[in-house]
Each structure stands twice: as C-alpha cells, then as structure tokens.
Write an enzyme that holds these catalytic residues in place. Sequence first.
Site: not given
Ligand code: ARG
Length: 460
Positions: A155-156, A277, A283, A290, A317, A322, A325
Amino acid sequence: MTNLWGGRFSGDMDEIVKYYNASIFFDQKMYNEDIDGSIAHVTMLAEQGIVTKDEADRIIAGLEAIRAGIESGEITFNVEDEDIHMGIESRLIAMIGDTGKKLHTARSRNDQCQVDGRLFLKKEIRNILELLYGLENIVLAKAEQYADSYTIGFTHMQHAQPVTLGFIFMAYFQMFRRDIERLQDTLERMDYCPLGACALAGTTMPINRHRTAELLGFRAPAENAMDAVSDRDYSLEFLSDASISMMHLSRWAEEFAWWNTSEFAYIAIDDSYCTGSSIMPQKKNPDMAELVRGKCGRVYGDLMQLLTVMKGTPLAYNKDFQEDKESLFDAIETWKASLQIFAGMLEKTEFRLDMIEKQLNKGFLNATDIAEHFAKQGIPFREAHSIVGHMVRLCEENHCDFADLTDEQLQSVDPRITKELLGDISIPACVNARNSFGGTAPDEVRRQISVGRTWLDSVR
Ligand code: ARG
C-alpha cells in the site's frame, strides 16, 4: 454525379465542403451492416406490400452484388459518395435502375446510420468479450500456478502485508470480470433497433418495425423515433466501458513496468514483448506495458470527444453526430489490440520467485499478523498495534527482525510479551492463516479461482 438529395439545390457544393461533409472515408467500415440493414428493410417493405416481392428480390440481389464488389475491391468509394449509405444506394440505382430508387422508402440516413452503428458495435462487443474471456482464462491459469507463491502486498508502494501472487492475479480477475459484465449490460441496453424511426418522426407508410428489428437480431424496435435517431448513449457507454477496462490494463501494465525494473526484477518480460534501444546496446525495454498504459489515455480522449460532441446538441439529428464514429472505431481497435497484447505478455512473462523471496523478509510484512496474534490472546487490538509498533522501532534500532528480538527486549516493550507468545511468524504461516472470505490464504484463493472458473464457463 448528382446527389441523391440534390432536388432542391441549383448549385454544387464547394470542393472543400464536399470533403468536410463526407464521412465515407471512415463510415465505409460499416458497409456490411449497411447492406444487412437494407436487406432487412426491403424484406419488410415487400412483406407489407409497399414494394413487390420481385422488386425486393432485385434490390437484394443488387445489394449482394455490391457487397461482393466491395469485398473483391472492384467497388471503391470516393468523396462524391458522401457516406456509405448513399455510396451503396447510388451504386444500387446505377446497377438495377429505377427499382433501386424504392429502397429508401420509409427510412432516412438518420435511422440508417444508427442501424449500422449499432449492428457494427454489437459485433465488435462480441469480439471484445471473446478477448476478455481469453484474458480471464490466462489470469485464472496463472492464479492456479502461483496460488502458493508468496509475494509482497503493497500500500502506498510500501511493503504492507505478505500475499500470494495468485491472490494478486485474482484481484485483476475481478476487475476484468466487471469489465465483461459492464459490456454485457451495454449490449443488453443497446439492443433496440432504430430502423423505421426515419428522419425523426416515424412515417405514414405501413411499415413493421418489429419485423425489421427481428430480422436484424435486435430485441425490439427503439420505442421513440426522435430518441432513436439522436441517441448516442450506447456509444458513450461503450467508450466508458473501454475507458474503465483500459484503466485496469494500464494499472497492471504500470505494475509490469516496475516489477520489470532491475531494482525489482520480480518478472522477466519475454523478449518477444520488449524492444531495444537504438543507442544503448544493453537495453530491453517493456514497451508493450508502456504502450498499453499510454493508449489508455487515448481511449479516455475518445470518450471525452463524444461526450463533448453530444452535450450541446438539441433534438433530433444534427450533423455533429457524424463525429460519433472515428473515436468509437479508434477505441474499439485500441482496446482490442491492448487486450491481445496484454494477454500475450502476461502469458509469456516469467515470475522470478527467487527475486521476490529476497524481499519478503524486508519491511516487517508480518507486523499486522503479530498484532492480530496478540489480539487473539486477549490483548486489545489497539494495544497490540502499539506493542508491535514499538517492536518495529526496536528492530530498526538494532538492525534486526522480529524473530531476532530476545525475551528481554520484548518484555522491555510490554511485560506480557515473550518469544514464545510470538509463535510462528514466518511468511507462509502468516499468509496461510489469512483465510477470511476474500483473503489471501492459498486455500481461500483456490476458492476464488473455482468461483471465477465457474462464472467464466457460464458466460462464455
Ligand atoms: N453520414 C451521416 C452520419 O454519419 C449520415 C446521416 C446524415 N443525415 C443527414 N440528415 N444529413 O451521421
């Protein structure tokens, strides 16, 4: 090429706008899910009499041909496609003609991109679960192997109490178990199909959302269309799961890095998981440990990115979405690679019990056990604690260990204490006696291993 949405436009997009707007360069990763979603959609449209069976068959054949074309490399996408949804739909129309134009009935890219995202993430969660199961399996095997190997519990970062290596492994087992359970929860909660939510408000067409949900393997359609197109909670949950799990890996990676130092030398990481290294010939660096530690920060960044994207977005929306992703894909790849690397490194690491043993008699690891031993003989624990504290001081002054103290010295601390009363204070005796539920005694650790094994067999 004219845009699929270009009806009300008289001018073209600026060239840099096209690039800034496009998601095709990253969302084409989801082409399989996009095609699966379209096939389920058109199957349902035909069942509902919205398109004919023959039209649906031609659309499905076209979509399968596009899938094959993408896989063979014959079909490639570019900025004109804008995103994977329009990339595939425009190819379909070019391939089968006007019938292809019926596919987008009663759906929008707003629900479509969410179908793709959820299907894609569900698949990847299953892949990650497999990696976590594999890691847990290795952890269990190591815990079994080292159930009786004594080591230092810190601990510590100070010597605290003696434990077994198996016990430490089982601590990490619990962390990864929670990672698995969190991921399974996320999978449960995200298992609702957005398809048919359309742009935000549903449709006047007589669709059957339960059917598409069923065809795509979702538990049910998402309840509210507006929520369905603007919800990114599932990605955020996943990114949180990833962040917590990467934190676990990073903590163990940190331990690997210091266990591997020449000062500790508790472990020898296999050559295949180290690098050298370019200037210092001697090394052998624990780069994989890491990097796992470093990549944890990157996954936290992915989580922060999406949380920040979402915080100011009104219903429903917005194009901001977008941006959901790339960070998600990055976290998926980073987490998967880190799990693989860590599992491989753990499996091949040599635990140097001889080096660990040299440290076991340092730092008065058995002090608490002695205090408990006194308490069992009727000395109130607070007093016992103080007595042992004085014994530590005496040992430090005399550069010796508890076992070296004479009766005389012990009685100078407290008249009730004799050498005989100290009993067996060896490391094995101390560890073996710490058999409270969840404790470090080898038998107790074996119980934990057995519970862990039963659980792992039941979930994988
Ligand atoms: N490429 C867009 C996205 O990934 C798809 C949806 C687009 N919809 C819109 N109303 N422009 O969000």
